[in-house]
Scaffold this motif. Structure first.
Motif, mmCIF file in Angstrom:
data_model
loop_
_atom_site.group_PDB
_atom_site.id
_atom_site.type_symbol
_atom_site.label_atom_id
_atom_site.label_comp_id
_atom_site.label_asym_id
_atom_site.label_seq_id
_atom_site.Cartn_x
_atom_site.Cartn_y
_atom_site.Cartn_z
ATOM 1 N N LEU A 41 56.871 82.208 14.972
ATOM 2 C CA LEU A 41 55.450 82.557 14.824
ATOM 3 C C LEU A 41 55.202 83.252 13.483
ATOM 4 O O LEU A 41 56.084 83.939 13.004
ATOM 5 N N LYS A 42 53.992 83.085 12.892
ATOM 6 C CA LYS A 42 52.967 82.207 13.403
ATOM 7 C C LYS A 42 52.906 80.899 12.623
ATOM 8 O O LYS A 42 52.234 79.976 13.027
ATOM 9 N N VAL A 45 53.213 77.201 14.161
ATOM 10 C CA VAL A 45 52.444 76.809 15.351
ATOM 11 C C VAL A 45 51.896 75.373 15.298
ATOM 12 O O VAL A 45 52.046 74.608 16.249
ATOM 13 N N PHE A 63 59.155 80.895 21.762
ATOM 14 C CA PHE A 63 58.749 81.395 20.443
ATOM 15 C C PHE A 63 59.424 82.712 20.129
ATOM 16 O O PHE A 63 59.746 83.486 21.024
ATOM 17 N N ALA A 65 58.922 85.936 17.060
ATOM 18 C CA ALA A 65 58.146 86.407 15.913
ATOM 19 C C ALA A 65 59.023 87.364 15.128
ATOM 20 O O ALA A 65 59.699 88.219 15.711
ATOM 21 N N SER A 67 59.301 89.612 11.229
ATOM 22 C CA SER A 67 58.570 89.985 10.019
ATOM 23 C C SER A 67 59.606 90.303 8.971
ATOM 24 O O SER A 67 60.658 90.850 9.264
ATOM 25 N N ASP A 99 58.266 76.663 9.549
ATOM 26 C CA ASP A 99 57.290 76.058 8.642
ATOM 27 C C ASP A 99 57.878 75.771 7.268
ATOM 28 O O ASP A 99 57.816 74.657 6.763
ATOM 29 N N GLY A 156 49.081 76.008 9.159
ATOM 30 C CA GLY A 156 49.893 77.105 9.696
ATOM 31 C C GLY A 156 50.301 78.134 8.658
ATOM 32 O O GLY A 156 50.474 79.305 8.978
ATOM 33 N N ASP A 158 49.996 80.780 5.712
ATOM 34 C CA ASP A 158 48.905 81.689 5.370
ATOM 35 C C ASP A 158 49.113 82.390 4.044
ATOM 36 O O ASP A 158 50.222 82.466 3.519
ATOM 37 N N GLU A 161 47.139 86.176 6.117
ATOM 38 C CA GLU A 161 46.646 85.703 7.430
ATOM 39 C C GLU A 161 45.502 84.689 7.348
ATOM 40 O O GLU A 161 45.002 84.260 8.384
ATOM 41 N N ARG A 164 45.360 79.396 7.475
ATOM 42 C CA ARG A 164 46.236 78.688 8.422
ATOM 43 C C ARG A 164 45.545 77.466 9.029
ATOM 44 O O ARG A 164 46.192 76.519 9.445
#
Ligand code: IMP
Ligand code: MG
Length: 178
Positions: A41-42, A45, A63, A65, A67, A99, A156, A158, A161, A164
């Motif tokens: 994520l994200k 997606v 999934f 996530a 950072s 991605d 997807g 970004d 944010e 996407r």
């Protein structure tokens, strides 16, 4: 939004065509296996959703996530898990769905982290790769497109944010992030 895009690199049609091929190859290679797709994520997606529809064998999804600290356009090397898997992967054939691979640090860390969970196999499918930017070596089983060292958004991906929801992948104008 469109005025922030310097150039469309990958159209909706070319993405769909490539994802169809990836889905075909994965369905062939994982026939009879207990396939689990793990989306990161994200950013993954859109890719995850479209890829899964092109897979014709039974599979499940989960999934994670993560950072990675750093500025908004580069990754620092420090990875933190924000959301872990919901299900055990022991004995399963796991395909991490990402991605884009830039430095490779995020996936390198994730692979090491997931290796301890005793999956039957652990591989990566990524939509995009920027080989010029690689800092650590990682083995990727399936790659969609090799892309130039530019900051990409859409489908997807970004910047802060945003973007996407673009249905294509575009090169973000430098003045937007510099
Ligand atoms: P790595 O750890 O440097 O390989 O970073 C991979 C992550 O950085 C990806 O999952 C993206 O979230 C992000 N990233 C890298 N390049 C881009 C880009 O061009 N646009 C948007 N996000 C990117
Ligand atoms: Mg990502």
């Amino acid at each position: 939004m469109r005025e922030d895009i310097k150039e469309i690199l990958l159209t909706t049609e070319s993405l769909a065509q490539k994802i169809k091929e990836l889905g075909h190859n994965i369905s062939r290679d994982y026939k009879g296996k207990d396939l689990v797709l793990i989306g990161i994520l994200k950013g993954s997606v859109m890719f995850m959703a479209d890829l899964m529809k092109e897979i014709t064998i039974p599979c499940s999804m989960d999934f994670m996530a993560v950072s990675s600290y750093g500025s908004s356009t580069t990754s620092s090397g420090v990875v933190r898990i924000l959301k872990d898997l919901d299900f055990e992967i022991e004995g399963k054939d796991v395909l991490i769905v990402e991605d884009i691979i830039d430095s490779g640090i995020t996936l390198k860390y994730l692979m090491e982290y997931l290796k301890a969970r005793k999956a039957n196999s652990l591989e990566i499918v990524c939509l995009l790769t920027k080989p010029e930017r690689r800092k650590v070596q990682i083995d990727v089983r399936y790659t969609g497109f090799t892309v130039p060292d530019e900051f990409l958004v859409g489908y997807g991906l970004d910047y802060a944010e945003k973007y996407r929801n673009l249905p294509y992948i575009g090169i973000l104008k430098e003045e937007v992030y510099k």
